[in-house]
Write an enzyme that holds these catalytic residues in place. Structure first.
Site, PDB file in Angstrom:
ATOM      1  N   CYS A 147       9.167  40.661  10.812  1.00  0.00           N
ATOM      2  CA  CYS A 147      10.550  40.595  10.364  1.00  0.00           C
ATOM      3  C   CYS A 147      10.600  40.995   8.889  1.00  0.00           C
ATOM      4  CB  CYS A 147      11.098  39.175  10.545  1.00  0.00           C
ATOM      5  SG  CYS A 147      12.773  38.955   9.908  1.00  0.00           S
ATOM      6  N   CYS A 200      11.756  37.503   6.859  1.00  0.00           N
ATOM      7  CA  CYS A 200      10.901  36.322   6.683  1.00  0.00           C
ATOM      8  C   CYS A 200       9.425  36.561   6.977  1.00  0.00           C
ATOM      9  CB  CYS A 200      11.424  35.182   7.557  1.00  0.00           C
ATOM     10  SG  CYS A 200      11.197  35.466   9.329  1.00  0.00           S
ATOM     11  N   CYS A 247      15.486  37.527  15.030  1.00  0.00           N
ATOM     12  CA  CYS A 247      14.244  36.832  14.699  1.00  0.00           C
ATOM     13  C   CYS A 247      14.442  35.349  14.983  1.00  0.00           C
ATOM     14  CB  CYS A 247      13.911  37.064  13.223  1.00  0.00           C
ATOM     15  SG  CYS A 247      12.519  36.079  12.625  1.00  0.00           S
ATOM     16  N   CYS A 287      14.307  33.281  11.333  1.00  0.00           N
ATOM     17  CA  CYS A 287      15.350  33.378  10.308  1.00  0.00           C
ATOM     18  C   CYS A 287      16.711  33.817  10.841  1.00  0.00           C
ATOM     19  CB  CYS A 287      14.916  34.308   9.183  1.00  0.00           C
ATOM     20  SG  CYS A 287      14.921  36.060   9.589  1.00  0.00           S
ATOM     21  N   CYS A 336      15.507  47.807  21.382  1.00  0.00           N
ATOM     22  CA  CYS A 336      15.940  48.866  20.476  1.00  0.00           C
ATOM     23  C   CYS A 336      16.112  48.226  19.100  1.00  0.00           C
ATOM     24  CB  CYS A 336      17.245  49.450  21.014  1.00  0.00           C
ATOM     25  SG  CYS A 336      17.821  50.879  20.147  1.00  0.00           S
TER      26      CYS A 336
END
Length: 139
Positions: free
Chosen positions: A54, A57, A102, A105, A127
């Site tokens: 991510c 985070c 995510c 976060c 995607c």
């Protein structure tokens, strides 16, 4: 921009703090559910072995083993690292899609599509915006 390594970033992080650690474009995509133009992302045709984390985070989200070339213009994966991605129904723009975020976060990654006929083990296409992830080489 402050370094995200200096603070713990998760779903409780304030928007002011996100604005300090993310670039303007990362903030637009991760926090405001934006989308980068098709074919413009750094990782669309990326082929190296490693992990996609991510961009907010640093949570590991995808591995290169599940990345495939879908021809859609964005990085595509057929599966996430277990527990790393949450799914939410998205009815924006007059269509039903499944948004992926995510799990740590809540950052917007993109959308997942199913039953498109890709020759992958899951017949799913995550995607993902390139700006939503950062690549870390190696296994």
């Amino acid at each position: 921009m402050a370094s995200s390594a200096d603070v713990k970033l998760d779903k409780n992080t304030s928007e002011d703090q996100w604005k300090q650690v993310l670039s303007t474009e990362e903030y637009r995509i991760l926090r405001q559910k934006g989308t980068e133009p098709a074919g413009s992302g750094l990782y669309n045709k990326h082929k190296e072995e490693g992990t996609y984390r991510c961009a907010g985070c640093q949570t590991p989200l995808y591995t290169s083993e599940t990345k495939f070339d879908s021809g859609c213009g964005w990085p595509a994966f057929y599966a996430e690292i277990p527990g790393a991605v949450d799914r939410h129904v998205d009815n924006a723009f007059g269509m039903r899609r499944v948004e992926i975020t995510c799990s740590n976060c809540g950052g917007h990654l993109g959308h997942v599509f199913e039953n498109e006929g890709f020759p992958t083990p899951t017949d799913q296409r995550h995607c993902v915006n390139s700006k939503s992830v950062k690549f870390e080489g190696g296994k």
